[in-house]
Design a protein around this motif. Structure first.
Motif, PDB file in Angstrom:
ATOM      1  N   ASP A  60       6.178   0.793  -3.928  1.00 13.42           N
ATOM      2  CA  ASP A  60       5.615   2.132  -3.777  1.00 13.42           C
ATOM      3  C   ASP A  60       5.086   2.253  -2.352  1.00 13.42           C
ATOM      4  OD1 ASP A  60       4.370   4.646  -5.412  1.00 13.42           O
ATOM      5  OD2 ASP A  60       2.955   3.961  -3.885  1.00 13.42           O
ATOM      6  N   ALA A  61       5.162   3.459  -1.815  1.00 12.07           N
ATOM      7  CA  ALA A  61       4.730   3.701  -0.439  1.00 12.07           C
ATOM      8  C   ALA A  61       3.283   3.298  -0.198  1.00 12.07           C
ATOM      9  CB  ALA A  61       4.924   5.180  -0.099  1.00 12.07           C
ATOM     10  N   MET A  62       2.459   3.340  -1.251  1.00 13.44           N
ATOM     11  CA  MET A  62       1.032   3.062  -1.088  1.00 13.44           C
ATOM     12  C   MET A  62       0.589   1.818  -1.857  1.00 13.44           C
ATOM     13  SD  MET A  62      -0.053   5.256   1.058  1.00 13.44           S
ATOM     14  CE  MET A  62      -1.833   5.103   0.860  1.00 13.44           C
ATOM     15  N   PHE A  63       1.508   0.920  -2.165  1.00 11.12           N
ATOM     16  CA  PHE A  63       1.122  -0.326  -2.834  1.00 11.12           C
ATOM     17  C   PHE A  63       0.326  -1.170  -1.834  1.00 11.12           C
ATOM     18  CE2 PHE A  63       2.396  -4.747  -4.297  1.00 11.12           C
ATOM     19  CZ  PHE A  63       1.478  -4.763  -5.332  1.00 11.12           C
ATOM     20  N   PRO A  64      -0.980  -1.338  -2.045  1.00 10.63           N
ATOM     21  CA  PRO A  64      -1.832  -1.919  -0.998  1.00 10.63           C
ATOM     22  C   PRO A  64      -1.500  -3.359  -0.636  1.00 10.63           C
ATOM     23  CG  PRO A  64      -3.062  -1.637  -3.040  1.00 10.63           C
ATOM     24  CD  PRO A  64      -1.757  -0.943  -3.239  1.00 10.63           C
ATOM     25  N   ASP A  65      -1.020  -4.142  -1.611  1.00  8.94           N
ATOM     26  CA  ASP A  65      -0.743  -5.547  -1.319  1.00  8.94           C
ATOM     27  C   ASP A  65       0.387  -5.722  -0.306  1.00  8.94           C
ATOM     28  OD1 ASP A  65      -2.678  -5.968  -3.165  1.00  8.94           O
ATOM     29  OD2 ASP A  65      -1.437  -7.053  -4.603  1.00  8.94           O
ATOM     30  N   TRP A  66       1.223  -4.698  -0.178  1.00 11.53           N
ATOM     31  CA  TRP A  66       2.337  -4.775   0.774  1.00 11.53           C
ATOM     32  C   TRP A  66       2.065  -3.968   2.039  1.00 11.53           C
ATOM     33  CZ3 TRP A  66       7.215  -4.134  -2.878  1.00 11.53           C
ATOM     34  CH2 TRP A  66       7.310  -5.273  -3.694  1.00 11.53           C
ATOM     35  N   ALA A  67       0.856  -3.461   2.201  1.00  9.79           N
ATOM     36  CA  ALA A  67       0.504  -2.707   3.409  1.00  9.79           C
ATOM     37  C   ALA A  67      -0.021  -3.698   4.443  1.00  9.79           C
ATOM     38  CB  ALA A  67      -0.538  -1.643   3.084  1.00  9.79           C
ATOM     39  N   ALA A  68       0.852  -4.147   5.323  1.00  8.45           N
ATOM     40  CA  ALA A  68       0.482  -5.179   6.299  1.00  8.45           C
ATOM     41  C   ALA A  68      -0.635  -4.674   7.212  1.00  8.45           C
ATOM     42  CB  ALA A  68       1.700  -5.577   7.127  1.00  8.45           C
ATOM     43  N   GLN A  69      -1.685  -5.486   7.335  1.00  9.82           N
ATOM     44  CA  GLN A  69      -2.838  -5.083   8.137  1.00  9.82           C
ATOM     45  C   GLN A  69      -2.471  -4.873   9.605  1.00  9.82           C
ATOM     46  OE1 GLN A  69      -6.090  -4.462   6.802  1.00  9.82           O
ATOM     47  NE2 GLN A  69      -6.143  -3.454   8.794  1.00  9.82           N
ATOM     48  N   TRP A  70      -1.593  -5.735  10.145  1.00 12.37           N
ATOM     49  CA  TRP A  70      -1.223  -5.592  11.561  1.00 12.37           C
ATOM     50  C   TRP A  70      -0.603  -4.222  11.820  1.00 12.37           C
ATOM     51  CZ3 TRP A  70       3.564  -4.224  13.096  1.00 12.37           C
ATOM     52  CH2 TRP A  70       4.631  -4.477  12.240  1.00 12.37           C
ATOM     53  N   ALA A  71       0.194  -3.717  10.840  1.00 15.42           N
ATOM     54  CA  ALA A  71       0.872  -2.432  11.032  1.00 15.42           C
ATOM     55  C   ALA A  71      -0.122  -1.274  10.993  1.00 15.42           C
ATOM     56  CB  ALA A  71       1.949  -2.242   9.965  1.00 15.42           C
ATOM     57  N   LEU A  72      -1.103  -1.362  10.107  1.00 14.13           N
ATOM     58  CA  LEU A  72      -2.144  -0.338  10.060  1.00 14.13           C
ATOM     59  C   LEU A  72      -2.991  -0.382  11.335  1.00 14.13           C
ATOM     60  CD1 LEU A  72      -3.208  -0.730   6.317  1.00 14.13           C
ATOM     61  CD2 LEU A  72      -1.796   1.091   7.299  1.00 14.13           C
ATOM     62  N   ASP A  73      -3.264  -1.591  11.813  1.00 13.02           N
ATOM     63  CA  ASP A  73      -4.029  -1.731  13.062  1.00 13.02           C
ATOM     64  C   ASP A  73      -3.241  -1.189  14.257  1.00 13.02           C
ATOM     65  OD1 ASP A  73      -6.112  -2.879  11.681  1.00 13.02           O
ATOM     66  OD2 ASP A  73      -5.594  -4.942  12.204  1.00 13.02           O
ATOM     67  N   TYR A  74      -1.943  -1.393  14.241  1.00 11.59           N
ATOM     68  CA  TYR A  74      -1.081  -0.860  15.308  1.00 11.59           C
ATOM     69  C   TYR A  74      -1.109   0.668  15.291  1.00 11.59           C
ATOM     70  CZ  TYR A  74       3.183  -0.497  18.224  1.00 11.59           C
ATOM     71  OH  TYR A  74       4.097  -0.228  19.220  1.00 11.59           O
ATOM     72  N   GLN A  75      -1.070   1.230  14.099  1.00  8.69           N
ATOM     73  CA  GLN A  75      -1.174   2.685  13.977  1.00  8.69           C
ATOM     74  C   GLN A  75      -2.491   3.190  14.554  1.00  8.69           C
ATOM     75  OE1 GLN A  75      -1.287   4.160   9.937  1.00  8.69           O
ATOM     76  NE2 GLN A  75      -1.727   6.260  10.598  1.00  8.69           N
ATOM     77  N   LEU A  76      -3.578   2.504  14.208  1.00  8.89           N
ATOM     78  CA  LEU A  76      -4.889   2.910  14.728  1.00  8.89           C
ATOM     79  C   LEU A  76      -4.956   2.769  16.243  1.00  8.89           C
ATOM     80  CD1 LEU A  76      -7.156   1.257  11.995  1.00  8.89           C
ATOM     81  CD2 LEU A  76      -6.819   3.715  12.344  1.00  8.89           C
ATOM     82  N   GLU A  77      -4.408   1.668  16.748  1.00  9.53           N
ATOM     83  CA  GLU A  77      -4.419   1.428  18.191  1.00  9.53           C
ATOM     84  C   GLU A  77      -3.695   2.545  18.948  1.00  9.53           C
ATOM     85  OE1 GLU A  77      -3.508  -2.611  20.323  1.00  9.53           O
ATOM     86  OE2 GLU A  77      -1.633  -1.497  20.204  1.00  9.53           O
ATOM     87  N   GLN A  78      -2.598   3.040  18.342  1.00  8.33           N
ATOM     88  CA  GLN A  78      -1.796   4.066  19.006  1.00  8.33           C
ATOM     89  C   GLN A  78      -2.182   5.480  18.575  1.00  8.33           C
ATOM     90  OE1 GLN A  78       0.179   3.205  21.424  1.00  8.33           O
ATOM     91  NE2 GLN A  78      -0.049   1.004  21.063  1.00  8.33           N
ATOM     92  N   SER A  79      -3.240   5.594  17.739  1.00  5.70           N
ATOM     93  CA  SER A  79      -3.680   6.910  17.232  1.00  5.70           C
ATOM     94  C   SER A  79      -2.515   7.700  16.646  1.00  5.70           C
ATOM     95  CB  SER A  79      -4.353   7.720  18.347  1.00  5.70           C
ATOM     96  OG  SER A  79      -5.499   7.057  18.818  1.00  5.70           O
ATOM     97  N   ALA A  80      -1.738   7.033  15.813  1.00  8.27           N
ATOM     98  CA  ALA A  80      -0.504   7.616  15.283  1.00  8.27           C
ATOM     99  C   ALA A  80      -0.690   8.199  13.892  1.00  8.27           C
ATOM    100  CB  ALA A  80       0.598   6.561  15.267  1.00  8.27           C
ATOM    101  N   ILE A  81       0.180   9.121  13.566  1.00 12.17           N
ATOM    102  CA  ILE A  81       0.296   9.675  12.209  1.00 12.17           C
ATOM    103  C   ILE A  81       1.335   8.825  11.486  1.00 12.17           C
ATOM    104  CG2 ILE A  81       0.956  11.716  10.875  1.00 12.17           C
ATOM    105  CD1 ILE A  81       0.501  13.298  13.601  1.00 12.17           C
ATOM    106  N   ARG A  82       0.995   8.356  10.294  1.00 14.64           N
ATOM    107  CA  ARG A  82       1.955   7.544   9.526  1.00 14.64           C
ATOM    108  C   ARG A  82       2.422   8.321   8.305  1.00 14.64           C
ATOM    109  NH1 ARG A  82       1.755   1.179   7.717  1.00 14.64           N
ATOM    110  NH2 ARG A  82       2.178   1.412   5.510  1.00 14.64           N
ATOM    111  N   ILE A  83       3.743   8.360   8.116  1.00 15.84           N
ATOM    112  CA  ILE A  83       4.347   8.926   6.918  1.00 15.84           C
ATOM    113  C   ILE A  83       4.885   7.757   6.104  1.00 15.84           C
ATOM    114  CG2 ILE A  83       6.002  10.608   6.023  1.00 15.84           C
ATOM    115  CD1 ILE A  83       4.056  11.762   8.157  1.00 15.84           C
ATOM    116  N   SER A  84       4.327   7.520   4.923  1.00 15.79           N
ATOM    117  CA  SER A  84       4.817   6.464   4.039  1.00 15.79           C
ATOM    118  C   SER A  84       5.487   7.131   2.841  1.00 15.79           C
ATOM    119  CB  SER A  84       3.671   5.567   3.569  1.00 15.79           C
ATOM    120  OG  SER A  84       3.232   4.721   4.616  1.00 15.79           O
ATOM    121  N   ALA A  85       6.780   6.886   2.682  1.00 16.32           N
ATOM    122  CA  ALA A  85       7.562   7.668   1.725  1.00 16.32           C
ATOM    123  C   ALA A  85       8.149   6.821   0.603  1.00 16.32           C
ATOM    124  CB  ALA A  85       8.690   8.386   2.449  1.00 16.32           C
ATOM    125  N   ASN A  86       8.250   7.445  -0.562  1.00 13.85           N
ATOM    126  CA  ASN A  86       9.037   6.889  -1.650  1.00 13.85           C
ATOM    127  C   ASN A  86      10.452   7.452  -1.581  1.00 13.85           C
ATOM    128  OD1 ASN A  86       7.078   5.213  -2.857  1.00 13.85           O
ATOM    129  ND2 ASN A  86       6.116   6.977  -3.829  1.00 13.85           N
TER     130      ASN A  86
END
Length: 320
Positions: A60-86
């Motif tokens: 699932d797009a929002m299954f937390p166990d598979w949401a890699a922390q480095w990728a979320l941190d990269y998004q924050l670092e770049q002030s990006a909008i993330r679209i997570s889709a099913n």
């Protein structure tokens, strides 16, 4: 338009999250989630389109166990909008139907995302000149497919332990040697009985693991993926690559893979990146192979030297 259910993992805390159906098939909605950093400033921001893994059958797009922390941190670092889709999953749907969803997702990002952000009252706007695709495992396959399908929009692709050679023996031939995560040989009737019970027209777009994961393992162990996906050349990244002249515009490719991966062979990523570089030039891709199992980057940090090395080219291509 509704708010996504609260995740049970604090890694999503820094984001405002909304859920939206980007497509309806057989009266069933296919959802995406928009994650915007809470501390983001108004104005234009780059975009990450994320596609989840799960053997093409689960996740699932929002299954937390598979949401890699480095990728979320990269998004924050770049002030990006993330679209997570099913998207539609096997075995109810086939590969062409799955790719139809991915194609429609990109059309939504291109044509609907700006107005959607206004609708939800956000004062951020997407910079559609700065878009990347990112996915892990089956989602890595979909991210690579996205980059090959929409090189006009996608500036870079991050493929974490991506499925690439779906027509290889690993996916196409039965073998008792395949034991992802140490799983023993599972009875084939787990999948066969499920397929026999499916209602015509039903679709599946979300399943929080471990639901449906055993079916994916059965498909792997019995070499059923080409049969379930379909035989069209457009479903096979290696065949698409082989048809390219090398003069086409393609996104920058970053592949990361654990050397001890028991679900998706690391050597296939080694081969795929070499073929990409041979076609589009040495500087068109980078690969980082580290010790670890499938999903090894769950422990990775954005500041890790190898991750910084891998992401440097992505950031350059993304930000222009």
């Amino acid at each position: 338009m509704a708010h996504a259910p609260p995740a049970d993992n604090s890694r999503f805390e820094p984001f405002s999250i909304t859920k939206h159906a980007y497509k309806i098939v057989n009266d069933q909605e296919i959802d995406l989630h928009v994650l915007i950093p809470k501390n983001v400033t108004s104005g234009k921001h780059p975009v990450i389109v994320h596609l989840h893994g799960g053997f093409f059958m689960a996740g699932d797009a929002m299954f937390p166990d598979w949401a890699a922390q480095w990728a979320l941190d990269y998004q924050l670092e770049q002030s990006a909008i993330r679209i997570s889709a099913n998207y539609r999953l096997l075995p109810e749907s086939n590969g062409l139907e799955m790719m139809s969803d991915i194609s429609d997702l990109w059309k939504w990002v291109e044509n609907e995302l700006p107005s959607y952000l206004k609708e939800i009252g956000s004062d951020v706007t997407p910079d559609l000149d700065k878009v990347i695709a990112y996915g892990e495992s089956a989602g890595g396959y979909l991210a690579i497919q996205s980059g090959l399908m929409r090189p006009d929009l996608v500036k870079a692709v991050i493929g974490a332990y991506p499925v690439t050679y779906v027509d290889s023996d690993w996916y196409a031939k039965a073998s008792t040697d395949k034991a992802p995560f140490g799983t023993p040989q599972l009875p084939r009737n787990i999948l066969d009985d499920y397929i026999a019970s499916m209602k015509p027209g039903s679709i599946f777009t979300s399943a929080f693991p471990p639901a449906r994961v055993p079916m994916g393992i059965v498909a792997l162990q019995n070499g059923l993926f080409p049969q379930l996906m379909g035989t069209d050349d457009s479903l096979y990244p290696d065949r698409i690559l082989a048809k390219k002249s090398g003069d086409e515009k393609v996104p920058y490719l970053y592949v990361l893979h654990g050397k001890g991966d028991t679900a998706v062979p690391c050597e296939q990523s080694v081969k795929f990146v070499k073929e990409w570089q041979a076609k589009f030039g040495e500087e068109s891709a980078i690969a980082e192979f580290q010790e670890g199992e499938h999903g090894f980057d769950g422990e990775a940090k954005l500041e890790d030297e190898w991750m910084q090395r891998g992401l440097a080219g992505v950031t350059k291509a993304w930000m222009g």
